[in-house]
Each structure stands twice: as structure tokens, then as C-alpha cells.
Design a protein around this motif. Sequence first.
Motif, PDB file in Angstrom:
ATOM      1  N   GLU A  31       0.842  -1.212   0.000  1.00 54.53           N
ATOM      2  CA  GLU A  31       0.000   0.000   0.000  1.00 54.53           C
ATOM      3  C   GLU A  31       0.873   1.256   0.000  1.00 54.53           C
ATOM      4  OE1 GLU A  31      -3.200   2.480  -0.179  1.00 54.53           O
ATOM      5  OE2 GLU A  31      -3.210   0.317  -0.457  1.00 54.53           O
ATOM      6  N   VAL A  32       1.914   1.264   0.812  1.00 51.98           N
ATOM      7  CA  VAL A  32       2.833   2.416   0.837  1.00 51.98           C
ATOM      8  C   VAL A  32       3.517   2.551  -0.520  1.00 51.98           C
ATOM      9  CG1 VAL A  32       4.925   3.369   1.892  1.00 51.98           C
ATOM     10  CG2 VAL A  32       3.189   2.279   3.326  1.00 51.98           C
ATOM     11  N   ASP A  33       3.942   1.433  -1.097  1.00 51.49           N
ATOM     12  CA  ASP A  33       4.592   1.454  -2.402  1.00 51.49           C
ATOM     13  C   ASP A  33       3.642   1.992  -3.470  1.00 51.49           C
ATOM     14  OD1 ASP A  33       6.934   0.838  -4.027  1.00 51.49           O
ATOM     15  OD2 ASP A  33       5.695  -0.723  -4.924  1.00 51.49           O
ATOM     16  N   LYS A  34       2.376   1.628  -3.372  1.00 54.93           N
ATOM     17  CA  LYS A  34       1.370   2.133  -4.316  1.00 54.93           C
ATOM     18  C   LYS A  34       1.259   3.660  -4.200  1.00 54.93           C
ATOM     19  CE  LYS A  34      -3.116   1.801  -3.624  1.00 54.93           C
ATOM     20  NZ  LYS A  34      -4.465   1.235  -3.404  1.00 54.93           N
ATOM     21  N   ARG A  35       1.275   4.176  -2.977  1.00 58.24           N
ATOM     22  CA  ARG A  35       1.188   5.627  -2.761  1.00 58.24           C
ATOM     23  C   ARG A  35       2.417   6.326  -3.354  1.00 58.24           C
ATOM     24  NH1 ARG A  35      -3.447   7.035   0.568  1.00 58.24           N
ATOM     25  NH2 ARG A  35      -4.368   5.000   0.954  1.00 58.24           N
ATOM     26  N   ILE A  36       3.574   5.745  -3.148  1.00 52.88           N
ATOM     27  CA  ILE A  36       4.799   6.337  -3.692  1.00 52.88           C
ATOM     28  C   ILE A  36       4.755   6.312  -5.212  1.00 52.88           C
ATOM     29  CG2 ILE A  36       7.298   6.006  -3.917  1.00 52.88           C
ATOM     30  CD1 ILE A  36       7.290   5.261  -0.932  1.00 52.88           C
ATOM     31  N   GLY A  37       4.251   5.223  -5.775  1.00 52.68           N
ATOM     32  CA  GLY A  37       4.104   5.151  -7.230  1.00 52.68           C
ATOM     33  C   GLY A  37       3.193   6.248  -7.757  1.00 52.68           C
ATOM     34  N   ALA A  38       2.105   6.535  -7.035  1.00 56.46           N
ATOM     35  CA  ALA A  38       1.184   7.598  -7.447  1.00 56.46           C
ATOM     36  C   ALA A  38       1.865   8.965  -7.368  1.00 56.46           C
ATOM     37  CB  ALA A  38      -0.072   7.577  -6.578  1.00 56.46           C
ATOM     38  N   LEU A  39       2.668   9.177  -6.339  1.00 50.56           N
ATOM     39  CA  LEU A  39       3.399  10.445  -6.217  1.00 50.56           C
ATOM     40  C   LEU A  39       4.381  10.608  -7.372  1.00 50.56           C
ATOM     41  CD1 LEU A  39       4.105  10.398  -2.376  1.00 50.56           C
ATOM     42  CD2 LEU A  39       2.585  11.985  -3.586  1.00 50.56           C
ATOM     43  N   LYS A  40       5.083   9.533  -7.696  1.00 57.57           N
ATOM     44  CA  LYS A  40       6.028   9.581  -8.816  1.00 57.57           C
ATOM     45  C   LYS A  40       5.302   9.823 -10.132  1.00 57.57           C
ATOM     46  CE  LYS A  40       9.735   6.817  -6.805  1.00 57.57           C
ATOM     47  NZ  LYS A  40      10.485   5.556  -6.872  1.00 57.57           N
ATOM     48  N   ALA A  41       4.102   9.248 -10.275  1.00 52.72           N
ATOM     49  CA  ALA A  41       3.317   9.440 -11.491  1.00 52.72           C
ATOM     50  C   ALA A  41       2.891  10.894 -11.653  1.00 52.72           C
ATOM     51  CB  ALA A  41       2.094   8.531 -11.485  1.00 52.72           C
ATOM     52  N   MET A  42       2.793  11.618 -10.531  1.00 51.07           N
ATOM     53  CA  MET A  42       2.448  13.038 -10.584  1.00 51.07           C
ATOM     54  C   MET A  42       3.668  13.893 -10.909  1.00 51.07           C
ATOM     55  SD  MET A  42      -0.365  13.678  -7.584  1.00 51.07           S
ATOM     56  CE  MET A  42       0.555  12.995  -6.231  1.00 51.07           C
ATOM     57  N   GLY A  43       4.805  13.256 -11.074  1.00 51.65           N
ATOM     58  CA  GLY A  43       6.016  13.989 -11.423  1.00 51.65           C
ATOM     59  C   GLY A  43       6.878  14.392 -10.247  1.00 51.65           C
ATOM     60  N   MET A  44       6.539  13.944  -9.062  1.00 46.61           N
ATOM     61  CA  MET A  44       7.339  14.287  -7.888  1.00 46.61           C
ATOM     62  C   MET A  44       8.639  13.495  -7.919  1.00 46.61           C
ATOM     63  SD  MET A  44       4.687  14.654  -4.793  1.00 46.61           S
ATOM     64  CE  MET A  44       3.419  15.885  -4.812  1.00 46.61           C
ATOM     65  N   GLN A  45       9.743  14.196  -7.798  1.00 47.76           N
ATOM     66  CA  GLN A  45      11.062  13.575  -7.831  1.00 47.76           C
ATOM     67  C   GLN A  45      11.826  13.945  -6.566  1.00 47.76           C
ATOM     68  OE1 GLN A  45      11.998  11.415 -10.245  1.00 47.76           O
ATOM     69  NE2 GLN A  45       9.954  11.705 -11.096  1.00 47.76           N
ATOM     70  N   PHE A  46      11.487  13.303  -5.468  1.00 46.42           N
ATOM     71  CA  PHE A  46      12.148  13.559  -4.194  1.00 46.42           C
ATOM     72  C   PHE A  46      12.967  12.347  -3.802  1.00 46.42           C
ATOM     73  CE2 PHE A  46       8.056  15.988  -3.605  1.00 46.42           C
ATOM     74  CZ  PHE A  46       8.611  17.232  -3.846  1.00 46.42           C
ATOM     75  N   GLY A  47      13.751  12.504  -2.768  1.00 47.14           N
ATOM     76  CA  GLY A  47      14.514  11.393  -2.219  1.00 47.14           C
ATOM     77  C   GLY A  47      13.598  10.415  -1.499  1.00 47.14           C
ATOM     78  N   GLU A  48      14.169   9.300  -1.114  1.00 53.13           N
ATOM     79  CA  GLU A  48      13.400   8.235  -0.468  1.00 53.13           C
ATOM     80  C   GLU A  48      12.695   8.722   0.794  1.00 53.13           C
ATOM     81  OE1 GLU A  48      14.118   3.754   1.324  1.00 53.13           O
ATOM     82  OE2 GLU A  48      15.815   5.107   1.152  1.00 53.13           O
ATOM     83  N   ARG A  50      11.707  11.748   1.729  1.00 48.58           N
ATOM     84  CA  ARG A  50      10.587  12.648   1.461  1.00 48.58           C
ATOM     85  C   ARG A  50       9.410  11.891   0.848  1.00 48.58           C
ATOM     86  NH1 ARG A  50      12.029  18.184  -0.328  1.00 48.58           N
ATOM     87  NH2 ARG A  50      12.532  18.140   1.853  1.00 48.58           N
ATOM     88  N   MET A  51       9.690  10.956  -0.060  1.00 51.59           N
ATOM     89  CA  MET A  51       8.610  10.183  -0.662  1.00 51.59           C
ATOM     90  C   MET A  51       7.886   9.363   0.408  1.00 51.59           C
ATOM     91  SD  MET A  51       8.224  10.921  -3.742  1.00 51.59           S
ATOM     92  CE  MET A  51       8.137  10.078  -5.280  1.00 51.59           C
ATOM     93  N   LEU A  52       8.646   8.750   1.316  1.00 49.50           N
ATOM     94  CA  LEU A  52       8.023   7.991   2.395  1.00 49.50           C
ATOM     95  C   LEU A  52       7.207   8.914   3.297  1.00 49.50           C
ATOM     96  CD1 LEU A  52      10.886   5.495   3.297  1.00 49.50           C
ATOM     97  CD2 LEU A  52       8.675   4.943   2.273  1.00 49.50           C
ATOM     98  N   LEU A  53       7.712  10.116   3.549  1.00 47.60           N
ATOM     99  CA  LEU A  53       6.990  11.084   4.368  1.00 47.60           C
ATOM    100  C   LEU A  53       5.669  11.456   3.709  1.00 47.60           C
ATOM    101  CD1 LEU A  53       6.703  13.184   6.640  1.00 47.60           C
ATOM    102  CD2 LEU A  53       7.981  14.750   5.176  1.00 47.60           C
ATOM    103  N   LEU A  54       5.687  11.779   2.426  1.00 48.23           N
ATOM    104  CA  LEU A  54       4.467  12.167   1.732  1.00 48.23           C
ATOM    105  C   LEU A  54       3.467  11.017   1.691  1.00 48.23           C
ATOM    106  CD1 LEU A  54       5.971  14.312  -1.164  1.00 48.23           C
ATOM    107  CD2 LEU A  54       4.783  15.119   0.885  1.00 48.23           C
ATOM    108  N   ALA A  55       3.948   9.803   1.476  1.00 43.57           N
ATOM    109  CA  ALA A  55       3.056   8.638   1.496  1.00 43.57           C
ATOM    110  C   ALA A  55       2.464   8.457   2.891  1.00 43.57           C
ATOM    111  CB  ALA A  55       3.811   7.385   1.059  1.00 43.57           C
ATOM    112  N   ALA A  56       3.285   8.639   3.927  1.00 44.46           N
ATOM    113  CA  ALA A  56       2.802   8.514   5.304  1.00 44.46           C
ATOM    114  C   ALA A  56       1.758   9.587   5.611  1.00 44.46           C
ATOM    115  CB  ALA A  56       3.965   8.606   6.285  1.00 44.46           C
ATOM    116  N   LEU A  57       1.973  10.804   5.117  1.00 43.78           N
ATOM    117  CA  LEU A  57       0.997  11.873   5.330  1.00 43.78           C
ATOM    118  C   LEU A  57      -0.325  11.545   4.638  1.00 43.78           C
ATOM    119  CD1 LEU A  57       3.266  15.026   4.975  1.00 43.78           C
ATOM    120  CD2 LEU A  57       2.175  14.181   7.063  1.00 43.78           C
TER     121      LEU A  57
END
Length: 119
Positions: A31-48, A50-57
Motif C-alpha cells: 500500500e505504501v509502495d502504491k502511494r509512492i508510485g502515485a506520487l512519482k506518477a504526478m512527477g514528484m522527484q524527491f529522495g526516499e 521525502r517520498m516515504l513522508l508524503l506517502a505517510a501523510l
Amino acid sequence: MAQVTVRVGGYSHPVACQDGQERHLTDMAAEVDKRIGALKAMGMQFGETRMLLLAALQLADETSDLSSENAALKAGGAVAPAAPQAAVAAPPSVDPALVRRLHRVAEAIEAIAATLEAP
């Protein structure tokens, strides 16, 4: 205690869990990986981190909504339907101002975390 290696955001993470909880842990990581994939699909290019933080939020926000709905149901109140997750994660609806704001929030949280980790 069981040890499971989960893959999130392209990185492998060894995680301990109670015996018998391995499947549940891998489902949560998916589920967390799916959220990170969605963030990346939106063009977000952050480090690991930050991506984990945004998925957690995102997950915390969803948990908060579900807790509110649960409390309203227990109180006998009506529950307003939440926005469908697909609509939230769809790349065409990305608001650049929101992305910048989330970026600033993530930086502020990282700064706070750094001060807490400092000796």
C-alpha cells in the motif's frame, strides 16, 4: 519474531514483525509502495525519505478521515462520502501550488526531525 524484507519505492527494507504477521506486513508495504508510485506518477522527484513522508501523510490523512467517519457512525450521524482515491492521485488534476506547498511542509518536517536527532 519474523523478519521480512519489503520493497517500497524501489528500495528493500528488512522489517521485523510478529510470527504470522508477515503477509499483513507485506500488504501494508505494498500500500505504501502504491502511494509512492502515485506520487512519482504526478512527477514528484524527491529522495526516499521525502517520498516515504508524503506517502505517510497521505495514509495519516486517510486514517483521520476514517476515524472521523467511524466516530460519526458511532454517534449515529451521517457521514459525507470521501473523494475517491483515484481522483486524488490522478496526474491531470495535479495543482502545482499544492505540490510546492507539500514540498515546503516536508522540508519543515525534515528540519524538525533533524533537530530532534541532533545530539
